[in-house]
Design an enzyme around this catalytic site. Structure first.
Site, PDB file in Angstrom:
ATOM      1  N   SER A 196       0.825  -1.209   0.000  1.00 27.47           N
ATOM      2  CA  SER A 196       0.000   0.000   0.000  1.00 27.47           C
ATOM      3  C   SER A 196       0.860   1.261   0.000  1.00 27.47           C
ATOM      4  CB  SER A 196      -0.959  -0.003   1.194  1.00 27.47           C
ATOM      5  OG  SER A 196      -0.269  -0.176   2.405  1.00 27.47           O
ATOM      6  N   GLU A 197       2.018   1.235   0.702  1.00 26.07           N
ATOM      7  CA  GLU A 197       2.969   2.345   0.628  1.00 26.07           C
ATOM      8  C   GLU A 197       4.404   1.852   0.735  1.00 26.07           C
ATOM      9  OE1 GLU A 197      -0.642   4.578   1.237  1.00 26.07           O
ATOM     10  OE2 GLU A 197       0.179   2.997   2.511  1.00 26.07           O
ATOM     11  N   THR A 198       5.268   2.573   0.034  1.00 20.84           N
ATOM     12  CA  THR A 198       6.715   2.430   0.166  1.00 20.84           C
ATOM     13  C   THR A 198       7.254   3.778   0.615  1.00 20.84           C
ATOM     14  OG1 THR A 198       6.857   0.706  -1.530  1.00 20.84           O
ATOM     15  CG2 THR A 198       8.868   1.950  -1.058  1.00 20.84           C
ATOM     16  N   HIS A 245       1.333   4.181   8.654  1.00 19.92           N
ATOM     17  CA  HIS A 245       1.998   2.902   8.913  1.00 19.92           C
ATOM     18  C   HIS A 245       3.400   2.865   8.330  1.00 19.92           C
ATOM     19  CE1 HIS A 245       1.063   1.572   4.788  1.00 19.92           C
ATOM     20  NE2 HIS A 245       1.918   0.598   5.008  1.00 19.92           N
TER      21      HIS A 245
END
Length: 259
Positions: free
Chosen positions: A43-45, A71
């Site tokens: 979902s995110e890097t 997160h």
């Protein structure tokens, strides 16, 4: 380029929300960071570069850069505290949303984020059609924010993701309700960013914490994000700021073939 894969907001692997973290000496091209985020397909890097007494921090979904992510910030704080700043008790980040801070207490990591109270809007029939159940109230900040009467309803929602993606308001959709075990539960959906359901969404709690703090009349709250992976958060409302705390655990480290 070395990276870390960290599961944030839980104390066990395969729980919480996974993020890839890159700690770099200098910024790659934006296109490279976007390609890396797409390759990881989490979902995110997160990408961070030390800049004097703070770290600059950016986040990319598989689709685009975003201006706030909890997160992946917690995952970055875990990596920096564990491998780069073991003597530190506080980290400062500069982001598109301004300064953010991270502290640690034992094995719990706390993020200091802006408090972003969502604004009430018309509760449109399209919201019920997209989510499969009619919310009692609707709000808007960056994301659409829908309130339900019971935690069971939130846990059992099976949204029509095509209809969620077609909604004209909000980057994503946050759904929330009061609970008996926790002060509130939530879930979050971002099909516009190629993330059908986000396992744990720190940025959403910038909205959730002030909303529930004011509704329940308390500053300290315990929250569960009721995704399949489950996120657990220790929350505090401080007026124009919020604190959200949780555990993090390293799943893996790796190195890609880029210089």
């Amino acid at each position: 380029m070395k990276f870390y894969l960290v599961d944030a907001f839980n104390d066990a692997v395969f729980k919480g929300n996974p993020a890839a973290v890159y700690v770099l000496d200098q910024w790659p091209a934006d296109a490279v960071m976007q390609q890396l985020a797409l390759e990881h397909h989490l979902s995110e890097t997160a990408f961070t570069v030390k800049n004097g007494d703070h770290y600059d921090l950016r986040w990319f979904t598989p689709e685009q850069e975003i201006d706030l992510c909890g997160h992946a910030s917690l995952a970055t704080a875990y990596v920096l505290f564990t491998y780069y700043e073991p003597a530190a008790d506080k980290l400062s980040f500069q982001t598109q949303k301004g300064p953010l801070f991270a502290t640690r207490s034992g094995e719990t990591y706390y993020l200091d984020f802006p408090s972003l109270m969502p604004k009430p809007i018309e509760n449109k029939p399209a919201f019920a059609a997209a989510m499969g159940s009619a919310p009692t109230k609707a709000y808007l900040a960056r994301d659409l924010f829908l309130v339900y009467d019971t935690a069971a309803t939130v846990r059992q929602l099976q949204p029509d993701l095509a209809k969620v993606k077609a909604l004209t308001q909000g980057l994503g959709v946050i759904v929330t309700a009061p609970d008996t075990t926790f002060d509130f539960v939530s879930r979050a959906f971002y099909p516009k960013l190629q993330v059908d359901e986000d396992p744990v969404t720190g940025s959403a709690h910038s909205n959730l914490i002030p909303y529930w703090a004011q509704r329940l009349g308390k500053h300290h709250l315990r929250a569960q994000q009721a995704s399949a992976r489950v996120g657990l958060l220790d929350c505090e409302w401080r007026g124009d700021r919020v604190l959200m705390g949780g555990h993090a655990v390293l799943f893996a480290t790796g190195e890609n073939t880029l210089a």
